[in-house]
Design a protein around this motif. Sequence first.
Motif, PDB file in Angstrom:
ATOM      1  N   MET A 104      37.561  42.438  13.994  1.00  0.00           N
ATOM      2  CA  MET A 104      38.322  42.841  15.263  1.00  0.00           C
ATOM      3  C   MET A 104      39.553  42.549  15.804  1.00  0.00           C
ATOM      4  O   MET A 104      40.163  42.580  15.078  1.00  0.00           O
ATOM      5  CB  MET A 104      37.737  41.387  16.307  1.00  0.00           C
ATOM      6  N   GLN A 110      34.604  38.631  13.267  1.00  0.00           N
ATOM      7  CA  GLN A 110      33.144  39.187  13.301  1.00  0.00           C
ATOM      8  C   GLN A 110      32.227  38.537  12.612  1.00  0.00           C
ATOM      9  O   GLN A 110      31.683  39.798  11.721  1.00  0.00           O
ATOM     10  CB  GLN A 110      32.587  39.675  14.638  1.00  0.00           C
ATOM     11  N   GLU A 126      25.649  36.743  16.457  1.00  0.00           N
ATOM     12  CA  GLU A 126      26.583  36.965  16.098  1.00  0.00           C
ATOM     13  C   GLU A 126      27.970  35.680  15.873  1.00  0.00           C
ATOM     14  O   GLU A 126      27.336  34.330  17.145  1.00  0.00           O
ATOM     15  CB  GLU A 126      27.672  37.582  16.940  1.00  0.00           C
ATOM     16  N   GLU A 128      31.726  34.817  16.308  1.00  0.00           N
ATOM     17  CA  GLU A 128      33.214  35.191  16.540  1.00  0.00           C
ATOM     18  C   GLU A 128      34.934  34.571  16.523  1.00  0.00           C
ATOM     19  O   GLU A 128      33.821  33.421  16.976  1.00  0.00           O
ATOM     20  CB  GLU A 128      33.223  36.314  17.835  1.00  0.00           C
TER      21      GLU A 128
END
Length: 170
Positions: A104, A110, A126, A128
């Motif tokens: 990222m 991610q 996702e 993160e």
Amino acid sequence: MNRILIEQIFRYDENQMFILGSLFPDSLENIRKSTIPKATSVKGIKFYQLQDTISGYVHLQQNWDSYNAIPVSATAIETALEVLSQLNKDDIFSKGIEVNVFPMRDGGIQFEFDADGRHSADLCAELEIDRDGQMFFLQFDADANMVKKAPIYSYDLSEISILLEEAQYV
């Protein structure tokens, strides 16, 4: 942990296509103790590919995307490797969920989870990991609208697999 130390942690042998060993700090001892798949299985191949990809983020420099992105932090790399180990332990690679991983721009990592919903809803989610190791699980509907955002704490990584399974059957 600084970038040079992370580079020293991973010794890579291109002939064997996997990480040979490491000097992980004690906090990552559980990665070494987790069940590691055989390198010849599909599950094992995906695991080692993702492990290699995540480990390779240590080499990203300032402006790696030509849009002034910052380097991926050592904390994000360590956390992502812990997550990968947990996904392997929970057998996610054998459940029809496609797992991909990306750096990222803000120094985090991610994970992207996709599954074709033959008998269930399509899964698009996702995970993160920010540069400080903070994690958030995000789930999206078919129109790419976020329908769920949940924090994940490092002491409860098994929550990721539970959220993925619930998301498949929403």
